[in-house]
Design a protein around this motif. Structure first.
Motif, mmCIF file in Angstrom:
data_model
loop_
_atom_site.group_PDB
_atom_site.id
_atom_site.type_symbol
_atom_site.label_atom_id
_atom_site.label_comp_id
_atom_site.label_asym_id
_atom_site.label_seq_id
_atom_site.Cartn_x
_atom_site.Cartn_y
_atom_site.Cartn_z
ATOM 1 N N PRO A 190 91.622 2.735 38.158
ATOM 2 C CA PRO A 190 90.339 2.541 37.483
ATOM 3 C C PRO A 190 89.910 1.078 37.420
ATOM 4 C CG PRO A 190 92.066 2.773 35.866
ATOM 5 C CD PRO A 190 92.702 3.005 37.220
ATOM 6 N N ILE A 191 88.598 0.870 37.331
ATOM 7 C CA ILE A 191 88.035 -0.445 37.052
ATOM 8 C C ILE A 191 88.025 -0.596 35.533
ATOM 9 C CG2 ILE A 191 85.951 -1.860 37.128
ATOM 10 C CD1 ILE A 191 85.234 -0.405 39.758
ATOM 11 N N VAL A 192 88.525 -1.726 35.047
ATOM 12 C CA VAL A 192 88.619 -1.966 33.609
ATOM 13 C C VAL A 192 87.842 -3.229 33.258
ATOM 14 C CG1 VAL A 192 90.211 -2.413 31.698
ATOM 15 C CG2 VAL A 192 90.910 -0.893 33.564
ATOM 16 N N ALA A 193 87.062 -3.178 32.183
ATOM 17 C CA ALA A 193 86.337 -4.361 31.716
ATOM 18 C C ALA A 193 87.336 -5.462 31.371
ATOM 19 C CB ALA A 193 85.483 -4.010 30.505
ATOM 20 N N PRO A 194 87.052 -6.700 31.756
ATOM 21 C CA PRO A 194 88.028 -7.779 31.579
ATOM 22 C C PRO A 194 88.381 -8.088 30.128
ATOM 23 C CG PRO A 194 85.951 -8.649 32.396
ATOM 24 C CD PRO A 194 85.844 -7.160 32.422
ATOM 25 N N GLU A 195 87.499 -7.786 29.193
ATOM 26 C CA GLU A 195 87.810 -8.076 27.794
ATOM 27 C C GLU A 195 88.717 -7.018 27.160
ATOM 28 O OE1 GLU A 195 83.790 -6.074 27.988
ATOM 29 O OE2 GLU A 195 84.668 -7.806 28.970
ATOM 30 N N ALA A 196 88.927 -5.915 27.845
ATOM 31 C CA ALA A 196 89.865 -4.896 27.348
ATOM 32 C C ALA A 196 91.275 -5.455 27.442
ATOM 33 C CB ALA A 196 89.743 -3.617 28.168
ATOM 34 N N LEU B 285 79.382 -5.459 34.246
ATOM 35 C CA LEU B 285 78.920 -4.265 34.961
ATOM 36 C C LEU B 285 77.896 -4.600 36.040
ATOM 37 C CD1 LEU B 285 78.784 -1.694 32.040
ATOM 38 C CD2 LEU B 285 80.513 -1.945 33.820
ATOM 39 N N GLU B 286 77.068 -5.594 35.806
ATOM 40 C CA GLU B 286 76.125 -6.028 36.841
ATOM 41 C C GLU B 286 76.882 -6.613 38.029
ATOM 42 O OE1 GLU B 286 72.645 -9.375 37.519
ATOM 43 O OE2 GLU B 286 72.984 -8.616 35.479
ATOM 44 N N ASN B 287 77.889 -7.392 37.741
ATOM 45 C CA ASN B 287 78.729 -7.972 38.788
ATOM 46 C C ASN B 287 79.396 -6.872 39.616
ATOM 47 O OD1 ASN B 287 79.904 -10.041 40.239
ATOM 48 N ND2 ASN B 287 81.521 -10.407 38.753
ATOM 49 N N ILE B 288 79.930 -5.861 38.946
ATOM 50 C CA ILE B 288 80.567 -4.729 39.661
ATOM 51 C C ILE B 288 79.538 -3.997 40.521
ATOM 52 C CG2 ILE B 288 81.618 -2.439 39.317
ATOM 53 C CD1 ILE B 288 83.585 -4.754 38.962
ATOM 54 N N ARG B 289 78.353 -3.715 39.964
ATOM 55 C CA ARG B 289 77.311 -3.029 40.745
ATOM 56 C C ARG B 289 76.971 -3.815 41.992
ATOM 57 N NH1 ARG B 289 74.962 -2.342 35.805
ATOM 58 N NH2 ARG B 289 73.425 -3.988 36.218
ATOM 59 N N ASN B 290 76.802 -5.127 41.854
ATOM 60 C CA ASN B 290 76.467 -5.966 43.010
ATOM 61 C C ASN B 290 77.563 -5.959 44.059
ATOM 62 O OD1 ASN B 290 73.981 -6.688 41.918
ATOM 63 N ND2 ASN B 290 74.793 -8.516 40.922
ATOM 64 N N LYS B 291 78.817 -6.015 43.626
ATOM 65 C CA LYS B 291 79.929 -6.015 44.578
ATOM 66 C C LYS B 291 80.066 -4.657 45.267
ATOM 67 C CE LYS B 291 82.618 -9.716 42.604
ATOM 68 N NZ LYS B 291 83.861 -10.150 41.993
#
Length: 167
Positions: free
Chosen positions: A75-81, A157-163
């Motif tokens: 899974p992709i996990v948010a970095p602040e988690a 999430l914007e960064n992930i969408r762009n990548k």
């Protein structure tokens, strides 16, 4: 400025720590060039999780979730988690999936593979240490963190969408 968790990893031979390192992304247990499967048992806080037959195992931080872990289907996990992700690499079982664990978990990977299969431990895809059958890898959240400086204020999430558009 972002604060990120690190992993504290200990390699034990005959119950003694023979190597210790910290990493920001992941620690990967991988088989050598032979086509034999790696066999290891995973434990969380002393309780068995599963016995895996796979090409390897990855334990990732949230920062490392978009690296080797993502390539392995994790899974992709948010970095602040703050959490640990255990992902088998090409498991030889249909029901072997990633497991997301709380940050205070203490993971252990015990190598069951015979001496015919070369096994290595990689820290952030850089430092590599050879592993022997019977060795144990202990992984936990480090007591220290690292600091990253973000030059652009782009939401995660914007960064992930762009990548993902680039793939």
């Amino acid at each position: 400025i972002d604060r990120r968790m690190l992993l504290d990893v200990k390699l034990k031979k005959d119950g003694q720590i023979c190597y210790r390192s910290q990493c920001i992304n992941d620690v990967a247990l991988v088989r050598g060039e032979e086509l034999r499967l790696l066999e290891c048992s995973a434990f969380c806080d002393g309780q068995p999780i599963a016995r895996y037959m796979a090409d390897g195992m990855v334990v990732a931080t949230p920062t490392g979730s978009t690296a080797y872990n993502l390539s392995a289907g994790g899974p992709i996990v948010a970095p602040e988690a703050e959490l640990l992700v255990l992902t088998p690499l090409c498991p030889h079982s249909l029901n072997s999936r990633s497991i997301v664990l709380p940050p205070d978990s203490h993971l252990s990977l015990r190598i069951q593979t015979t001496g015919r299969t070369k096994v290595s431990l990689s820290f952030d895809g850089d430092t590599v240490v050879d592993i022997e059958p019977g060795d144990t890898i202990e992984i936990a959240k480090s007591e220290i963190e690292t600091t990253l400086i973000q030059l652009k204020q782009v939401p995660f999430l914007e960064n992930i969408r762009n990548k993902m558009k680039q793939i």
